[in-house]
Design an enzyme around this catalytic site. Sequence first.
Site, PDB file in Angstrom:
ATOM      1  N   HIS A 115       0.750  -1.070  -0.012  1.00 13.46           N
ATOM      2  CA  HIS A 115       0.038   0.030   0.026  1.00 13.46           C
ATOM      3  C   HIS A 115       0.964   1.078   0.068  1.00 13.46           C
ATOM      4  CE1 HIS A 115      -3.404  -2.717   1.705  1.00 13.46           C
ATOM      5  NE2 HIS A 115      -3.233  -2.965   0.449  1.00 13.46           N
ATOM      6  N   CYS A 136       4.512  13.881 -12.808  1.00 13.42           N
ATOM      7  CA  CYS A 136       5.410  13.894 -13.858  1.00 13.42           C
ATOM      8  C   CYS A 136       6.654  13.076 -13.248  1.00 13.42           C
ATOM      9  CB  CYS A 136       5.772  15.568 -13.728  1.00 13.42           C
ATOM     10  SG  CYS A 136       6.362  16.261 -12.164  1.00 13.42           S
ATOM     11  N   CYS A 161       5.663  20.625 -11.921  1.00 16.10           N
ATOM     12  CA  CYS A 161       4.469  20.644 -12.968  1.00 16.10           C
ATOM     13  C   CYS A 161       3.332  21.407 -12.683  1.00 16.10           C
ATOM     14  CB  CYS A 161       4.170  19.189 -13.949  1.00 16.10           C
ATOM     15  SG  CYS A 161       3.217  18.328 -12.451  1.00 16.10           S
ATOM     16  N   SER A 200      -6.164  -7.839  10.059  1.00 10.92           N
ATOM     17  CA  SER A 200      -7.612  -8.480   9.998  1.00 10.92           C
ATOM     18  C   SER A 200      -7.774  -9.359   8.539  1.00 10.92           C
ATOM     19  CB  SER A 200      -8.440  -7.399  10.004  1.00 10.92           C
ATOM     20  OG  SER A 200      -8.514  -6.717   9.050  1.00 10.92           O
TER      21      SER A 200
HETATM   22  N1  APR Z   1      -0.323  -7.880  18.017  1.00 11.54           N
HETATM   23  C1  APR Z   1      -1.373  -8.709  17.239  1.00 11.54           C
HETATM   24  N2  APR Z   1      -2.369  -8.210  16.599  1.00 11.54           N
HETATM   25  C2  APR Z   1      -2.871  -7.023  16.730  1.00 11.54           C
HETATM   26  C3  APR Z   1      -2.154  -5.779  17.776  1.00 11.54           C
HETATM   27  C4  APR Z   1      -0.994  -6.574  18.297  1.00 11.54           C
HETATM   28  N3  APR Z   1      -0.195  -5.487  18.916  1.00 11.54           N
HETATM   29  N4  APR Z   1      -2.739  -4.885  17.345  1.00 11.54           N
HETATM   30  C5  APR Z   1      -3.890  -4.749  16.598  1.00 11.54           C
HETATM   31  N5  APR Z   1      -3.912  -6.090  15.911  1.00 11.54           N
HETATM   32  C6  APR Z   1      -4.744  -6.893  15.225  1.00 11.54           C
HETATM   33  C7  APR Z   1      -6.119  -6.363  15.374  1.00 11.54           C
HETATM   34  O1  APR Z   1      -7.061  -7.274  16.318  1.00 11.54           O
HETATM   35  C8  APR Z   1      -6.695  -6.543  14.007  1.00 11.54           C
HETATM   36  O2  APR Z   1      -7.147  -7.813  13.715  1.00 11.54           O
HETATM   37  O3  APR Z   1      -4.303  -6.373  13.889  1.00 11.54           O
HETATM   38  C9  APR Z   1      -5.425  -6.516  13.142  1.00 11.54           C
HETATM   39  C10 APR Z   1      -5.320  -4.885  12.349  1.00 11.54           C
HETATM   40  O4  APR Z   1      -6.340  -5.045  11.287  1.00 11.54           O
HETATM   41  P1  APR Z   1      -6.776  -3.912  10.562  1.00 11.54           P
HETATM   42  O5  APR Z   1      -6.745  -2.574  11.699  1.00 11.54           O
HETATM   43  O6  APR Z   1      -7.743  -4.098   9.783  1.00 11.54           O
HETATM   44  O7  APR Z   1      -5.535  -3.398   9.747  1.00 11.54           O
HETATM   45  P2  APR Z   1      -4.917  -4.126   8.393  1.00 11.54           P
HETATM   46  O8  APR Z   1      -5.367  -5.639   8.356  1.00 11.54           O
HETATM   47  O9  APR Z   1      -3.362  -3.893   8.216  1.00 11.54           O
HETATM   48  O10 APR Z   1      -5.801  -3.405   7.245  1.00 11.54           O
HETATM   49  C11 APR Z   1      -5.552  -3.671   5.778  1.00 11.54           C
HETATM   50  O11 APR Z   1      -6.816  -1.867   5.334  1.00 11.54           O
HETATM   51  O12 APR Z   1      -7.678   0.422   5.518  1.00 11.54           O
HETATM   52  C12 APR Z   1      -6.854  -0.535   5.021  1.00 11.54           C
HETATM   53  O13 APR Z   1      -4.788   0.370   3.639  1.00 11.54           O
HETATM   54  C13 APR Z   1      -5.226   0.138   5.141  1.00 11.54           C
HETATM   55  O14 APR Z   1      -3.482  -1.348   4.948  1.00 11.54           O
HETATM   56  C14 APR Z   1      -4.857  -1.193   5.611  1.00 11.54           C
HETATM   57  C15 APR Z   1      -5.634  -2.358   5.188  1.00 11.54           C
END
Ligand code: APR
Length: 255
Positions: A115, A136, A161, A200
């Site tokens: 990303h 550009c 640009c 997630s």
């Molecule tokens: N250790 C383990 N798991 C953790 C911790 C931690 N310290 N802190 C948070 N989590 C878990 C949460 O429970 C959640 O399931 O990490 C996960 C983070 O999920 P998201 O907030 O959905 O982040 P991500 O999976 O990176 O999202 C993917 O979505 O919004 C877009 O571009 C954005 O890159 C991002 C993409």
Amino acid sequence: MQRLTDLLARSERVVGFTGAGVSTESGIPDFRSPGGVWSRYDPSEFTFGRYAASPEVRARSWLMRREFFATPFEPNPAHHAFAALERAGRCLGVVTQNIDGLHQRAGSRTVVELHGTATEVMCIGHAPVHGTPDGCGFHETHAWAMARVDAGDPDPACPSCGGIVKSATVSFEQVLFPGVVEAAYDLASRCDLMVAAGSSLQVYPAAGLPEVALGHGARLVIVNDEPTPLDSVATLVVRGKAGATLGPAVEEVLS
Ligand code: APR
């Protein structure tokens, strides 16, 4: 923890697949946990098309970026674990959805930023369409943009640009940067163990990578605070903090 350590010890070509959850222990909020970024900002406001069309969205986006970088943050044991495995010749690299640059600062050399990165800004042209940057070629650091916003310019234009300047991230409804998906698939298809940590696993095509690894015969470990849609197909699910589990497990394997 013993099963995690055993799986790491048996693997020679680990690939990390990380999400915002590996950076929360560095003080950066994730997106979908309670209090996460999307509980404070409306993601539908920050699509690529809205950013390109609206100076007001761009101004609000720079203020959101300022908040993101306001508190200095450092790599945590989760980032250092992947870097240590790579230095030991046991990790092919990390595919990350994160934009904070912490894997590189921890010392990881092969990092595929699906990303993009918020540490840089780029020209996306005057009127890019279909989610495709049309700039550009101008690239600068995030600090360059913040200096201009602090000097009173809410929406810095490209100095080369006059086009629109955007953080070098991939926003919703923006196409991924060329070559990035191929590099990520290459790592996922060559690994013998994928460690999916702090994600997630809801956003595609990123979340399809663990399935690519499984499809090529790799084992899959998921380290996550909450259940994910892929828990049922994982070799091992570690329900816990990424830094607090991966750090000690890698230390034990490398000792
Ligand atoms: N250790 C383990 N798991 C953790 C911790 C931690 N310290 N802190 C948070 N989590 C878990 C949460 O429970 C959640 O399931 O990490 C996960 C983070 O999920 P998201 O907030 O959905 O982040 P991500 O999976 O990176 O999202 C993917 O979505 O919004 C877009 O571009 C954005 O890159 C991002 C993409």
